[in-house]
Design a protein around this motif. Structure first.
Motif, PDB file in Angstrom:
ATOM      1  N   MET A  72       0.814  -1.219   0.000  1.00 32.88           N
ATOM      2  CA  MET A  72       0.000   0.000   0.000  1.00 32.88           C
ATOM      3  C   MET A  72       0.845   1.265   0.000  1.00 32.88           C
ATOM      4  N   GLN A  73       1.984   1.241   0.674  1.00 35.81           N
ATOM      5  CA  GLN A  73       2.750   2.471   0.898  1.00 35.81           C
ATOM      6  C   GLN A  73       3.840   2.713  -0.131  1.00 35.81           C
ATOM      7  N   THR A  74       4.181   1.690  -0.924  1.00 36.90           N
ATOM      8  CA  THR A  74       5.269   1.846  -1.878  1.00 36.90           C
ATOM      9  C   THR A  74       4.827   1.391  -3.265  1.00 36.90           C
ATOM     10  N   GLY A  75       5.621   1.732  -4.240  1.00 39.63           N
ATOM     11  CA  GLY A  75       5.408   1.224  -5.587  1.00 39.63           C
ATOM     12  C   GLY A  75       6.393   0.116  -5.906  1.00 39.63           C
ATOM     13  N   ASN A  76       7.027  -0.422  -4.854  1.00 41.07           N
ATOM     14  CA  ASN A  76       8.038  -1.462  -5.057  1.00 41.07           C
ATOM     15  C   ASN A  76       7.460  -2.669  -5.779  1.00 41.07           C
ATOM     16  N   SER A  77       8.318  -3.334  -6.544  1.00 38.41           N
ATOM     17  CA  SER A  77       7.889  -4.539  -7.255  1.00 38.41           C
ATOM     18  C   SER A  77       7.565  -5.642  -6.254  1.00 38.41           C
ATOM     19  N   LEU A  78       6.771  -6.601  -6.708  1.00 42.95           N
ATOM     20  CA  LEU A  78       6.399  -7.714  -5.837  1.00 42.95           C
ATOM     21  C   LEU A  78       7.631  -8.508  -5.410  1.00 42.95           C
ATOM     22  N   VAL A  79       8.578  -8.671  -6.324  1.00 41.60           N
ATOM     23  CA  VAL A  79       9.778  -9.436  -5.963  1.00 41.60           C
ATOM     24  C   VAL A  79      10.595  -8.679  -4.909  1.00 41.60           C
TER      25      VAL A  79
END
Length: 115
Positions: free
Chosen positions: A71-78
């Motif tokens: 929710m808080q980041t746009g980081n990739s799932l990996v």
């Protein structure tokens, strides 16, 4: 709390230790050491105190932490998988789906508007 459960101070010490090391591999021996107890004694007491086996508790905390990151980041799932201590994205997805009922990608899409 039942008399044969882990004492509250030991439980707090272990759960704090888990939070600080959530991104690393965590063994039963690691948790027992944090509690100052033998592995088998710790595992039985921890389960009485929390209702979960130590390994399941860790998996649940990893999923909860991953939800925050989804929710808080746009980081990739990996990247999120690694950040919360999973060795592979596939294992992350499997465990996440078991606890959350859907995949991490779908969960993020559904919940993004709540952030």
């Amino acid at each position: 709390q039942p008399t044969d459960a882990l004492q509250k101070w030991r439980l707090n010490r272990v759960t704090t230790w888990i939070e600080e090391h959530i991104h690393e591999p965590i063994s039963l021996a690691d948790m027992a050491k944090a509690a100052g107890l033998s592995r088998m004694y710790f595992a039985a007491r921890f389960r009485i105190a929390t209702g979960l086996r130590p390994h399941d508790y860790i998996l649940r905390r990893r999923v909860e932490r991953s939800k925050e990151l989804l929710m808080q980041t746009g980081n990739s799932l990996v990247d999120i998988a690694f950040d919360v201590g999973f060795q592979t994205q596939a294992h992350f997805t499997t465990v996440f789906k078991r606890f959350a009922g859907t995949t991490p990608g779908r969960w993020r899409a559904i919940n993004k508007h709540l952030a």
